[in-house]
Scaffold this active site. Structure first.
Site, PDB file in Angstrom:
ATOM      1  N   HIS A  22     -19.980 -86.828 -46.360  1.00 17.20           N
ATOM      2  CA  HIS A  22     -19.406 -87.979 -45.663  1.00 17.20           C
ATOM      3  C   HIS A  22     -19.246 -87.689 -44.175  1.00 17.20           C
ATOM      4  O   HIS A  22     -19.262 -86.534 -43.747  1.00 17.20           O
ATOM      5  CB  HIS A  22     -18.017 -88.310 -46.234  1.00 17.20           C
ATOM      6  CG  HIS A  22     -18.013 -88.854 -47.619  1.00 17.20           C
ATOM      7  ND1 HIS A  22     -17.237 -88.336 -48.629  1.00 17.20           N
ATOM      8  CD2 HIS A  22     -18.682 -89.897 -48.170  1.00 17.20           C
ATOM      9  CE1 HIS A  22     -17.428 -89.023 -49.740  1.00 17.20           C
ATOM     10  NE2 HIS A  22     -18.301 -89.986 -49.485  1.00 17.20           N
ATOM     11  N   CYS A  32      -9.732 -86.474 -48.502  1.00 15.73           N
ATOM     12  CA  CYS A  32     -10.201 -87.194 -49.699  1.00 15.73           C
ATOM     13  C   CYS A  32      -9.084 -87.515 -50.676  1.00 15.73           C
ATOM     14  O   CYS A  32      -9.166 -88.478 -51.443  1.00 15.73           O
ATOM     15  CB  CYS A  32     -11.236 -86.351 -50.450  1.00 15.73           C
ATOM     16  SG  CYS A  32     -12.599 -85.714 -49.489  1.00 15.73           S
TER      17      CYS A  32
END
Length: 239
Positions: free
Chosen positions: A147, A234
């Protein structure tokens, strides 16, 4: 947990140790002044503890994502239910896909990573939804890492902690940049919360660089989440 998606070659996570690390993470968020809601396990969705990917939350709205991995699409309903008491929810629609780990909001500007999990249509839908509240946005191709926030994170009002591949990226030119050494790339996923930096443990070069900011630092062991391609941002949605 071990049945989740990962590209890591670090071996399977130790579940008991992961729970201990998660409890320490929740405790650290509390020390930074946050109230924490811990959701129940979501059976059948081994990546669901990475809640950041399922939504993007601003002071005005919650945007429920359409995760780029097919096995994770079922996570969003429970996240929407958890966020509904706090925010109006809107949903990213197919064919758009987006993971929250690709979205970095700094002030009223949003960087949206275009990755294997986030496509151009998903980025456009997110950008359009936020533009209605006065946000601007920039799409940034993610060539390396899972990401965008695997490689780029805000560690101050005008300061980014970034990995080497993004060091000279023109989209980030207006910021002060602290570049993580190639040997410590995982430490690029450091979390700024209420004037504190929560960083993964055992990355001394990165810690030394961050100390120049004179911001309190909390180090946490995230070894078991790293085995599943996860990091500190996350594991929570902050709003």
């Amino acid at each position: 947990m071990a049945a989740g998606i990962t590209t890591s070659a670090l071996g399977p996570p130790d579940y008991k140790k992961a729970l201990e690390q998660f409890d320490a993470y929740v405790e650290a968020l509390g020390k930074c002044g946050l109230s924490v809601i811990v959701l129940d396990p979501l059976e059948g969705h081994p990546d669901a503890h990475f809640v950041e990917d399922a939504a993007v939350v601003t002071p005005e709205i919650a945007i429920i994502t359409n995760p780029g991995a097919a096995s994770r699409k079922g996570e969003v309903t429970s996240i929407a239910a958890a966020l509904k008491p706090f925010r109006k929810c809107v949903w990213i629609q197919t064919p758009g896909t987006i993971d929250g780990g690709d979205v970095l909001t700094i002030g009223r500007h949003v960087f949206i990573g275009l990755s294997d999990r986030t496509n151009a249509d998903g980025a456009r839908q997110l950008g359009d939804a936020l533009a209605g509240f006065g946000y601007t946005w920039t799409p940034v191709p993610v060539a390396a890492g899972l990401h965008f926030k695997s490689s780029v994170n805000a560690v101050g009002r005008d300061t980014l902690l970034i990995t080497q591949p993004f060091a000279a990226h023109p989209a980030l030119a207006g910021f002060d940049r602290i570049v993580v050494s190639p040997q410590e790339e995982y430490a690029g996923n450091t979390l700024l919360v209420n004037g504190h930096l929560i960083m993964p443990a055992d990355f001394p070069d990165t810690r030394q660089k961050l100390q120049a900011l004179e911001t309190p630092i909390i180090e946490l062991d995230t070894s078991e989440f790293r085995k599943m391609d996860g990091g500190l941002t996350c594991l929570s949605l902050r709003f």
